[in-house]
Design a protein around this motif. Structure first.
Motif, PDB file in Angstrom:
ATOM      1  N   SER A   1       3.306   0.333   0.194  1.00  0.00           N
ATOM      2  CA  SER A   1       2.917   0.945  -1.079  1.00  0.00           C
ATOM      3  C   SER A   1       1.702   1.840  -0.909  1.00  0.00           C
ATOM      4  CB  SER A   1       2.638  -0.145  -2.120  1.00  0.00           C
ATOM      5  OG  SER A   1       3.843  -0.749  -2.557  1.00  0.00           O
ATOM      6  N   VAL A   2       0.783   1.429  -0.037  1.00  0.00           N
ATOM      7  CA  VAL A   2      -0.398   2.257   0.234  1.00  0.00           C
ATOM      8  C   VAL A   2       0.031   3.562   0.902  1.00  0.00           C
ATOM      9  CG1 VAL A   2      -2.588   2.399   1.473  1.00  0.00           C
ATOM     10  CG2 VAL A   2      -1.881   0.229   0.420  1.00  0.00           C
ATOM     11  N   LYS A   3       0.930   3.457   1.878  1.00  0.00           N
ATOM     12  CA  LYS A   3       1.418   4.653   2.569  1.00  0.00           C
ATOM     13  C   LYS A   3       2.201   5.570   1.632  1.00  0.00           C
ATOM     14  CE  LYS A   3       1.723   2.350   7.063  1.00  0.00           C
ATOM     15  NZ  LYS A   3       2.635   1.799   8.107  1.00  0.00           N
ATOM     16  N   ALA A   4       2.788   4.969   0.594  1.00  0.00           N
ATOM     17  CA  ALA A   4       3.541   5.769  -0.376  1.00  0.00           C
ATOM     18  C   ALA A   4       2.626   6.520  -1.334  1.00  0.00           C
ATOM     19  CB  ALA A   4       4.498   4.880  -1.152  1.00  0.00           C
ATOM     20  N   GLY A   5       1.314   6.292  -1.215  1.00  0.00           N
ATOM     21  CA  GLY A   5       0.363   7.049  -2.027  1.00  0.00           C
ATOM     22  C   GLY A   5      -0.300   6.282  -3.145  1.00  0.00           C
ATOM     23  N   LEU A   6       0.031   4.995  -3.324  1.00  0.00           N
ATOM     24  CA  LEU A   6      -0.614   4.218  -4.384  1.00  0.00           C
ATOM     25  C   LEU A   6      -2.034   3.841  -3.977  1.00  0.00           C
ATOM     26  CD1 LEU A   6       2.033   1.687  -5.761  1.00  0.00           C
ATOM     27  CD2 LEU A   6       1.252   3.804  -6.787  1.00  0.00           C
ATOM     28  N   PRO A   7      -3.020   4.043  -4.854  1.00  0.00           N
ATOM     29  CA  PRO A   7      -4.387   3.604  -4.535  1.00  0.00           C
ATOM     30  C   PRO A   7      -4.483   2.083  -4.533  1.00  0.00           C
ATOM     31  CG  PRO A   7      -4.258   4.408  -6.791  1.00  0.00           C
ATOM     32  CD  PRO A   7      -2.927   4.709  -6.161  1.00  0.00           C
ATOM     33  N   CYS A   8      -5.443   1.558  -3.804  1.00  0.00           N
ATOM     34  CA  CYS A   8      -5.606   0.101  -3.706  1.00  0.00           C
ATOM     35  C   CYS A   8      -5.812  -0.540  -5.072  1.00  0.00           C
ATOM     36  CB  CYS A   8      -6.777  -0.223  -2.788  1.00  0.00           C
ATOM     37  SG  CYS A   8      -6.460   0.193  -1.053  1.00  0.00           S
ATOM     38  N   SER A   9      -6.427   0.189  -5.997  1.00  0.00           N
ATOM     39  CA  SER A   9      -6.663  -0.345  -7.343  1.00  0.00           C
ATOM     40  C   SER A   9      -5.356  -0.568  -8.092  1.00  0.00           C
ATOM     41  CB  SER A   9      -7.560   0.599  -8.140  1.00  0.00           C
ATOM     42  OG  SER A   9      -6.958   1.891  -8.238  1.00  0.00           O
ATOM     43  N   HIS A  10      -4.280   0.109  -7.667  1.00  0.00           N
ATOM     44  CA  HIS A  10      -2.962  -0.100  -8.265  1.00  0.00           C
ATOM     45  C   HIS A  10      -2.148  -1.123  -7.466  1.00  0.00           C
ATOM     46  CE1 HIS A  10      -2.897   4.076 -10.446  1.00  0.00           C
ATOM     47  NE2 HIS A  10      -3.890   3.293 -10.830  1.00  0.00           N
ATOM     48  N   VAL A  11      -2.374  -1.137  -6.160  1.00  0.00           N
ATOM     49  CA  VAL A  11      -1.611  -2.045  -5.302  1.00  0.00           C
ATOM     50  C   VAL A  11      -1.979  -3.501  -5.574  1.00  0.00           C
ATOM     51  CG1 VAL A  11      -1.220  -2.775  -2.912  1.00  0.00           C
ATOM     52  CG2 VAL A  11      -1.242  -0.337  -3.492  1.00  0.00           C
ATOM     53  N   ALA A  12      -3.269  -3.781  -5.717  1.00  0.00           N
ATOM     54  CA  ALA A  12      -3.728  -5.167  -5.904  1.00  0.00           C
ATOM     55  C   ALA A  12      -3.067  -5.853  -7.100  1.00  0.00           C
ATOM     56  CB  ALA A  12      -5.246  -5.214  -6.018  1.00  0.00           C
ATOM     57  N   PRO A  13      -3.027  -5.216  -8.307  1.00  0.00           N
ATOM     58  CA  PRO A  13      -2.343  -5.880  -9.425  1.00  0.00           C
ATOM     59  C   PRO A  13      -0.860  -6.123  -9.169  1.00  0.00           C
ATOM     60  CG  PRO A  13      -3.724  -4.081 -10.224  1.00  0.00           C
ATOM     61  CD  PRO A  13      -3.665  -3.963  -8.723  1.00  0.00           C
ATOM     62  N   LEU A  14      -0.223  -5.216  -8.418  1.00  0.00           N
ATOM     63  CA  LEU A  14       1.192  -5.406  -8.098  1.00  0.00           C
ATOM     64  C   LEU A  14       1.403  -6.608  -7.177  1.00  0.00           C
ATOM     65  CD1 LEU A  14       2.198  -1.669  -7.509  1.00  0.00           C
ATOM     66  CD2 LEU A  14       2.886  -3.110  -9.444  1.00  0.00           C
TER      67      LEU A  14
END
Length: 238
Positions: free
Chosen positions: A73-86
């Motif tokens: 997800s990080v490599k797909a361009g999502l910032p860590c602030s969005h990845v953590a809740p997911l």
């Protein structure tokens, strides 16, 4: 084929015996044998090997796999602030899956030969031999078979960038579940929270098997009304 008045020989491999118990299987499997030595499942040494897994194998295998998915997800361009809740959403979804599978799949009532046999392999063996340390966690080969359809469901319900993080969270939730489950049987907790959780889970094994399906948390038992009723002595002390 069910054999009337069948008696399981504990000195022989069990898996292909238990199906013959028929309707008596449910009562038999919930009469635990408290021994750290587990039974033999299969005559075949190869099949036997696939039924045994040390608890530490689970984090060694699945934490890197979960991390790899999350990094997707990080490599797909999502910032860590969005990845953590997911990731936390995935962990939360796992707790619900844990409860539902334990209640409706692991504790399904069976009486046919193959129904009893499959149930024993899936969960009945744990209730019959709850201290068998090598059959407390899910064998990785079997986990892969279940993980593939779960990943496909997550992909259908999510976007390409969010699905890896959610699935990675589900895998982390699974690791937490299996390691917690092992600890509740073999650990000696010193603080109140794990001590209460251990008491809660052992109550499911030795008193009321139709209650207390949550392992990592009693949350969903509270939501769905399956919290075990207190012992009379406990009720009087409150």
């Amino acid at each position: 084929m069910v054999v009337q008045n069948f008696v399981v020989d504990l000195n022989k491999p069990l898996v292909f015996q238990v199906g013959h118990l028929g309707e008596a299987y449910d009562e038999w499997v919930h009469e635990p044998i408290i021994s750290k030595e587990g039974p033999r499942f299969f005559q075949s040494g190869v099949l036997e090997l696939f039924t045994q897994t040390a608890w530490w194998v689970i984090p060694i295998i699945w934490v890197p796999v979960a991390s790899w998915f999350i990094s997707g997800s990080v490599k797909a361009g999502l910032p860590c602030s969005h990845v953590a809740p997911l990731v936390f959403l995935g962990i939360f979804l796992w707790t619900l899956a844990e409860y539902l599978s334990h209640r409706f799949l692991f504790h399904v009532k069976t009486k046919s030969y193959w129904g009893n046999t499959l149930h024993y392999l899936m969960h009945g063996c744990h209730h019959k031999h709850p201290m068998d340390s090598l059959r407390l966690v899910f064998p990785p080969a079997a986990a892969v078979i279940l993980a593939v359809p779960i990943w496909n469901i997550v992909k259908l319900a999510s976007t390409p960038s969010t699905a890896p993080a959610v699935f990675g969270g589900i895998l982390l939730g699974y690791v937490m579940y299996d390691c917690t489950h092992y600890y509740l049987h073999h650990g000696q907790p010193k603080t109140e929270v794990p001590r209460s959780l251990k008491k809660y889970h052992l109550n499911h094994h030795y008193r009321l098997q139709s209650y207390g399906f949550g392992i990592t948390s009693p949350l969903w038992d509270k939501v769905f009304g399956t919290v075990p009723p207190p012992l009379k002595a406990d009720a009087k002390s409150r």
